[in-house]
Design a protein around this motif. Structure first.
Motif: not given
Length: 601
Positions: A2-6, A17-19, A341-342
């Motif tokens: 899935s591409e539905s990421r924050t 971001k790390r989580f 996200m990196a």
């Protein structure tokens, strides 16, 4: 996938971001269809299983449950994905399966009632399964299930046991068991499919020392009766080859200082060796014919899993405290790099060795870049207790560092990775021994100028949560705050409510049941010392947790309430931790906020 990421928004803090950054596990590939693989990812915000066709690059989400799914197995022929279906994280359920290419889920073993899992092994054609089960009523049972026929029980015992492996041709079944009553040191039995015994190996008999064995896997060759076994005969975990047909044992004697694990290369000619020493790990190839040990280059840090591919390359999941995890290959490059996200890096760990009452204690220290002490300091204690902290990436400690805290993680007695004697040192004075080591490191942290003695936080999850509550009760002057995540709080009630395998472990650690050794349970129980707690305490607990059940936590909290002691409790609808990213972030945010409000300025 899935591409539905924050999205990577500038105003989102690095710790969050790390989580949220997409993570993947080391892919598990099918023995007879190596282009088919199964992995775990948090791509949707919940950790779920994904099917990956490496030939086409197609990835498909295989499971979708509100509380996530991580327990899955790919059949050797690549045709089926097996996954364990429990209720909201309670770990009590049944195996289901679905076609690798997609389709409806179905009961994998009709006729087996829900239970706690105790191992699973599948035949190469996917038509036979060896299923381990554990229940409070039956102890451990193992069943042989053939497609089109009902499951047949081939093993039963009150003590804990589990399925180790099924031989390549399906004629031999390796079982780890603790029929001798020592849940920390297993013996091995090899069975035929009809349940009759082929061979036994038991290192707990005939000696003063208590030594354990573990199944590492049968040789991946038809008709080959060699079983790779882990043993502790020289004071640490090492592999050997046991021919279960002849009884011959081949000692590999690899001459490495730390714990050594291994698995077979696909053709059975060599072993992929994982060596863990002083909180870091490295890889080797061991040629069984020439007995040559060749190092496989990996960066300094921790290899959390590794597998040898049919082409001879090795894929491994690597990270360090500063560098986020990645699945790499000796063939070059990153194997599986999900878009999105990196993950921001963190700071490296520093090694500290402290003389303690039971020997030298290894601690890992992180602190904000450029910071000088004395700093508010978090002692973050690992779970297990048979586990250890390592130079690997961890979002939780990194969040504390981002907020200006130093973080110290202590590999106390009971931790793995420092020899059998260190791991086995806990018996009878459970909890108290670990806290003696924590106290020694605390003294070093204060005397060295790193830690502010008035701003010390004790925290941890599971066994670390247990040590947190025990610590703020037995060392009330040492800690400004306690933050306990899914802890043992009332040891006697926890024993009576927990899953059967953990009852066996507690009997081993404490020498009996609460009725047989009441003084030991009382001495090791946080609720015994609850009236001595002066530090504000934050507790989070899963209401469906079978390992640290909710009733015993409620008992502890009621005692705090009776005293009017400062405390906060957060209960969430899951088991022993959450697989939902938003839930994890919420809990960390609550912990950081609790510290900000209650820690002295």
């Amino acid at each position: 996938m899935s591409e539905s990421r924050t999205p990577d928004t500038p105003d989102m803090p690095d710790w969050e971001k790390r989580f949220r950054a997409p993570r993947v596990s080391l892919p598990d590939w099918a023995e007879d269809a190596p282009d088919r693989a199964l992995f775990v990812s948090n791509a949707t915000g919940t950790y779920e299983l994904y099917a990956w066709d490496r030939a086409t690059g197609e990835q498909r989400q295989a499971t979708d449950r509100p509380n996530g799914t991580t327990d899955g197995v790919l059949s050797p022929d690549g045709a089926w994905i097996w996954w364990f279906d429990d209720k909201d994280g309670d770990e009590f359920g049944v195996w289901r399966r679905q076609p690798f290419t997609g389709g409806p889920d179905e009961p994998a073993v009709p006729g087996l009632a829900p239970s706690y899992p105790a191992g699973l092994a599948l035949s190469r054609d996917g038509r036979t399964a060896v299923v381990g089960r554990s229940t409070d009523d039956d102890g451990t049972t193992i069943h042989l299930a053939r497609e089109g026929a009902g499951p047949v029980e081939i093993y039963r015992h009150r003590e804990s046991a589990g399925v180790g492996d099924l031989s390549h041709d399906g004629t031999l079944i390796a079982v780890e068991h603790t029929e001798h009553g020592d849940a920390m040191h297993a013996a091995l039995r090899v069975l035929r499919p009809d349940g009759t015994t082929v061979a036994e190996l038991d290192d707990t008999k005939g000696g003063v020392e208590e030594l354990g064995l573990e199944v590492l896997g049968f040789a991946p060759v038809d008709g080959d009766t060699r079983l790779l076994v882990g043993h502790q005969r020289r004071g640490r975990w090492e592999p050997m080859v046991w021919d279960v047909a002849t009884g011959e044992e081949t000692d590999l004697a690899l001459d490495l200082p730390g714990d050594v694990g291994a698995e077979w290369y696909p053709d059975g000619s060599a072993l992929l060796v994982v060596h863990g020493f002083e909180a870091r790990s490295e890889l080797f190839r061991y040629d069984l014919a020439t007995r040559e040990l060749t190092r496989i280059p990996t960066p300094p840090g921790t290899v959390s899993g590794a597998t040898a591919r049919p082409d001879g390359s090795v894929e491994y999941l690597w990270s360090s405290a500063a560098e986020p995890p990645a699945v790499r290959s000796t063939a070059g490059g990153v194997v599986l790099d999900p878009p999105g996200m990196a993950c921001p890096p963190s700071v490296p760990v520093e090694d500290v060795w402290v003389e303690g009452p039971g020997g030298r204690i290894h601690a890992l220290v992180q602190k904000p870049a450029g910071a000088t002490g004395p700093l508010p300091t978090v002692f973050d204690l690992h779970g297990g207790p048979t586990w250890h902290d390592s130079d690997s990436f961890a979002a939780g400690p990194a969040a504390w560092v981002d907020h200006g805290y130093a973080v110290i993680r202590v590999n106390y007695r009971g931790s793995t990775g420092y020899g059998r004697a260190w791991t086995d040192a806990l018996k009878h004075r459970v909890g108290l021994i670990e806290l003696e080591d924590v106290a020694a490191v605390r003294e070093w942290a204060v005397s060295s100028g790193l830690a502010d003695p008035g701003r010390l936080i004790l925290t941890g999850a599971s066994w670390g949560g247990y040590l947190t509550l025990l610590g703020i009760g037995t060392q009330p002057d040492a800690w400004a705050l306690g933050i306990a995540v899914v802890p043992v709080a009332d040891y006697v009630t926890a024993y009576h409510d927990e899953m059967e395998a953990l009852k066996a472990m507690d009997r081993t650690l404490l020498g009996g049941t609460p009725e047989e050794v009441p003084d030991r349970f009382a001495a090791s129980s946080p609720i015994t010392y609850v009236d001595q707690v002066r530090a504000p305490v934050h507790i989070s607990a899963g209401v469906n947790d079978p390992r640290c059940p909710i009733r015993q936590i409620d008992n502890y909290v009621t005692r705090l309430e009776t005293r009017g002691a400062p405390h906060e409790v957060y209960r969430y609808d899951a088991g022993h931790g959450s697989l939902v990213v938003d839930e994890r972030i919420k809990q960390v945010r609550l912990e950081l906020d609790f510290a900000a409000r209650h820690l002295p300025s």
